[in-house]
Scaffold this motif. Structure first.
Motif, PDB file in Angstrom:
ATOM      1  N   GLY A   1       0.814  -1.204   0.000  1.00 55.93           N
ATOM      2  CA  GLY A   1       0.000   0.000   0.000  1.00 55.93           C
ATOM      3  C   GLY A   1       0.848   1.255   0.000  1.00 55.93           C
TER       4      GLY A   1
ATOM      5  N   HIS B   1      -0.038   0.583  -4.361  1.00 51.65           N
ATOM      6  CA  HIS B   1      -0.923  -0.480  -4.824  1.00 51.65           C
ATOM      7  C   HIS B   1      -2.120  -0.614  -3.888  1.00 51.65           C
ATOM      8  CE1 HIS B   1       2.097  -1.757  -7.725  1.00 51.65           C
ATOM      9  NE2 HIS B   1       3.002  -1.775  -6.744  1.00 51.65           N
ATOM     10  N   VAL B   2      -3.205  -1.154  -4.431  1.00 49.08           N
ATOM     11  CA  VAL B   2      -4.415  -1.395  -3.638  1.00 49.08           C
ATOM     12  C   VAL B   2      -4.373  -2.843  -3.151  1.00 49.08           C
ATOM     13  CG1 VAL B   2      -6.929  -1.361  -3.614  1.00 49.08           C
ATOM     14  CG2 VAL B   2      -5.677   0.286  -5.025  1.00 49.08           C
ATOM     15  N   VAL B   3      -3.921  -3.034  -1.935  1.00 47.86           N
ATOM     16  CA  VAL B   3      -3.796  -4.362  -1.346  1.00 47.86           C
ATOM     17  C   VAL B   3      -4.483  -4.341   0.012  1.00 47.86           C
ATOM     18  CG1 VAL B   3      -2.228  -6.180  -0.560  1.00 47.86           C
ATOM     19  CG2 VAL B   3      -1.612  -4.780  -2.544  1.00 47.86           C
ATOM     20  N   ARG B   4      -5.452  -5.227   0.210  1.00 55.23           N
ATOM     21  CA  ARG B   4      -6.212  -5.285   1.460  1.00 55.23           C
ATOM     22  C   ARG B   4      -5.968  -6.623   2.150  1.00 55.23           C
ATOM     23  NH1 ARG B   4     -10.094  -3.155  -2.060  1.00 55.23           N
ATOM     24  NH2 ARG B   4     -10.964  -5.265  -2.291  1.00 55.23           N
TER      25      ARG B   4
ATOM     26  N   VAL C   1      -0.228  -7.898  -8.052  1.00 53.05           N
ATOM     27  CA  VAL C   1      -0.317  -6.479  -8.403  1.00 53.05           C
ATOM     28  C   VAL C   1       0.213  -6.233  -9.819  1.00 53.05           C
ATOM     29  CG1 VAL C   1      -0.124  -5.760  -6.003  1.00 53.05           C
ATOM     30  CG2 VAL C   1       1.947  -5.980  -7.378  1.00 53.05           C
TER      31      VAL C   1
ATOM     32  N   GLU D   1      -6.605  -4.586  -8.028  1.00 56.73           N
ATOM     33  CA  GLU D   1      -6.883  -4.713  -6.603  1.00 56.73           C
ATOM     34  C   GLU D   1      -6.531  -6.129  -6.150  1.00 56.73           C
ATOM     35  OE1 GLU D   1     -10.858  -3.671  -5.708  1.00 56.73           O
ATOM     36  OE2 GLU D   1     -10.676  -1.576  -6.402  1.00 56.73           O
TER      37      GLU D   1
ATOM     38  N   THR E   1      -6.440  -8.835  -2.677  1.00 58.92           N
ATOM     39  CA  THR E   1      -6.908  -9.138  -1.319  1.00 58.92           C
ATOM     40  C   THR E   1      -6.121 -10.315  -0.780  1.00 58.92           C
ATOM     41  OG1 THR E   1      -9.142  -8.373  -1.837  1.00 58.92           O
ATOM     42  CG2 THR E   1      -8.884  -9.775   0.105  1.00 58.92           C
TER      43      THR E   1
ATOM     44  N   ASP F   1      -6.592 -11.671  -6.932  1.00 57.31           N
ATOM     45  CA  ASP F   1      -6.476 -10.483  -7.778  1.00 57.31           C
ATOM     46  C   ASP F   1      -7.601 -10.484  -8.792  1.00 57.31           C
ATOM     47  OD1 ASP F   1      -5.566 -11.614 -10.503  1.00 57.31           O
ATOM     48  OD2 ASP F   1      -4.078 -12.492  -9.143  1.00 57.31           O
ATOM     49  N   ASP F   2      -7.814  -9.339  -9.428  1.00 52.37           N
ATOM     50  CA  ASP F   2      -8.881  -9.191 -10.427  1.00 52.37           C
ATOM     51  C   ASP F   2      -8.318  -9.126 -11.841  1.00 52.37           C
ATOM     52  OD1 ASP F   2      -7.633  -6.799 -10.145  1.00 52.37           O
ATOM     53  OD2 ASP F   2      -9.450  -5.578  -9.975  1.00 52.37           O
TER      54      ASP F   2
END
Length: 440
Positions: free
Chosen positions: A306, A310-313, A341, A346, A348, A364-365
């Motif tokens: 993050g 990057h968008v990492v949850r 990434v 995004e 998770t 990932d998407d």
């Protein structure tokens, strides 16, 4: 095969032959001993009440009626436990039951005689025998003859044979399967760090030969891997210097475009060299297993990515403790998130914990991976792109293989799954309690 090698007691065939021979000899000894102890025809065999009463009835039936009282008195004195007596003339006998001893008495008495069960007296049985002329005698019988298999040598022999065969069979099974179990355990704990104990060379000669061969094979593999590591260390040391010199010289190239392209190529060479060494080196000190807060490690990885934009949850419990190698685990999850990434917007990191297993999912998407290539992508130097261009931004195809090696070293596994509606799930399953081992 050597002549008479079958009887070589150091081999499996010789031990099996000796086991069969010992079982046969032991069985014959038990049967012979049982018959010598319990044989019914020995002179001092204890009298049978039913047989005595049968003989007395036959004797009295053949004697004159006037002689019977004297014979009854003589029989009573000779066999006091029989309690033989003559019942009064005209006494009606009433049957109180039947038993196996009566069938034997009737068979030996023949026609004209009648044997019936009278009222019992304590633990003994009272049996009446009616002679052909109507005279009735009675006596006490201690239950009569027992079945042929009960209490005789047959039952003792069968029970002894069963015990002998069972005990010897269990011993043989344990002696032959224990080395095989140790082979399987050694294969599961195979490592190259020198901590694994060599296989014990004991048991039959064939088992010792296999153990000796496996120990030599382990030594050859360890020596081969050690030589490979030293060779790679030497190559890396020798390559770093010319790469550094080339980079310094590239800085003096006046053409901006050529200088930039040359520096990019040198950076790719350096990155590729470091990635290969990261996968193959095994000369570092093996990290010890310790209690690790897995949830904190995953949250740390998410925060690090993050911070890089990057968008990492992270999705999971706030705390989850398990035995692991913290640096290796952090490195493996970092490799998975780097891949995620690179192909998705995004990511998770999901953690699920049960009593025996913890599951780390990196979702990932991105475009995902086809089912035909999922297993292939876990192999080293296999990349998701089809162009095979040496681009550091695409990677060298080592991230998943390194993460898989780390999962195997923890006693777990790594697998790839589809994410709905699109994307990829990389699942790392680790046991909560496991015996530490190294991936070969």
């Amino acid at each position: 095969m050597k002549p008479f090698g079958f009887f070589h007691l150091k081999g499996i065939s010789g031990q099996i032959a000796a086991l069969v021979l010992a079982s046969t000899v032991a069985l014959h000894l038990v049967v012979t001993t049982a018959f010598l102890i319990s044989r019914p025809d020995r002179p001092d065999a204890p009298p049978d009440g039913a047989r005595q009463l049968t003989d007395a009835a036959l004797l009295l039936g053949a004697a004159e009626p006037g002689e019977r009282p004297r014979l009854v008195a003589d029989l009573a004195r000779a066999f006091p436990s029989l309690g033989i007596e003559m019942l009064a003339p005209g006494t009606a006998i009433v049957e109180k039951g039947d038993g196996p001893h009566l069938h034997g008495m009737r068979r030996h008495l023949g026609r004209g005689f009648k044997a019936v069960q009278l009222a019992s007296d304590g633990n003994t049985r009272r049996v009446g025998v009616q002679l052909p002329d109507g005279t009735v005698i009675a006596g006490h019988v201690d239950g009569g003859p027992r079945p042929w298999f009960w209490g005789g040598p047959w039952l003792t022999a069968l029970m002894s044979a069963f015990i002998c065969v069972t005990v010897l069979g269990l011993w043989a099974a344990r002696a032959l399967t224990r080395p095989l179990s140790s082979f399987a355990e050694a294969a599961e704990n195979f490592s190259l760090d020198g901590t694994a104990e060599p296989l014990p060379e004991r048991g039959p000669e064939e088992i010792r030969s296999v153990a000796r061969a496996l120990n030599r094979m382990h030594e050859r593999i360890a020596r081969l891997m050690s030589d490979r590591t030293r060779m790679l260390a030497a190559i890396s040391h020798d390559l770093r210097t010319p790469i550094t010199r080339l980079r310094l010289r590239a800085e003096f190239i006046e053409d901006e475009g050529n200088r930039k392209r040359m520096l990019i190529d040198l950076d790719q060479m350096r990155a590729m060299l470091e990635s290969v060494l990261s996968l193959l080196r095994d000369d570092r000190k093996i990290e010890a297993m310790t209690l690790v807060d897995i949830a904190s490690t995953l949250q740390l990885v998410a925060d690090q990515f993050g911070d890089m934009g990057h968008v990492v949850r992270y999705d999971g419990p706030a705390s989850a403790t398990a035995a692991a190698r913290p640096d290796d685990l952090h490195r493996g999850v970092t490799n998975l998130v780097e891949n995620a990434v690179r192909f998705g917007a995004e990511v998770t990191i999901r953690l699920e914990v049960s009593d025996t297993t913890l599951v780390i999912d990196v979702e990932d998407d991105g475009p995902g991976i086809s089912d035909a290539r999922k297993q292939e992508m876990l192999e080293p130097f296999v990349r998701g792109d089809d162009a095979r261009t040496m681009d550091e931004s695409i990677g060298f195809g080592l991230g998943l293989s390194i993460a898989r090696a780390i999962a195997l070293a923890h006693g777990g596994e790594l697998s790839l799954h589809d994410r709905k509606p699109h994307g990829l799930i990389v699942r790392m399953q680790l046991p909560v309690s496991q015996a530490p081992r190294l991936a070969a």
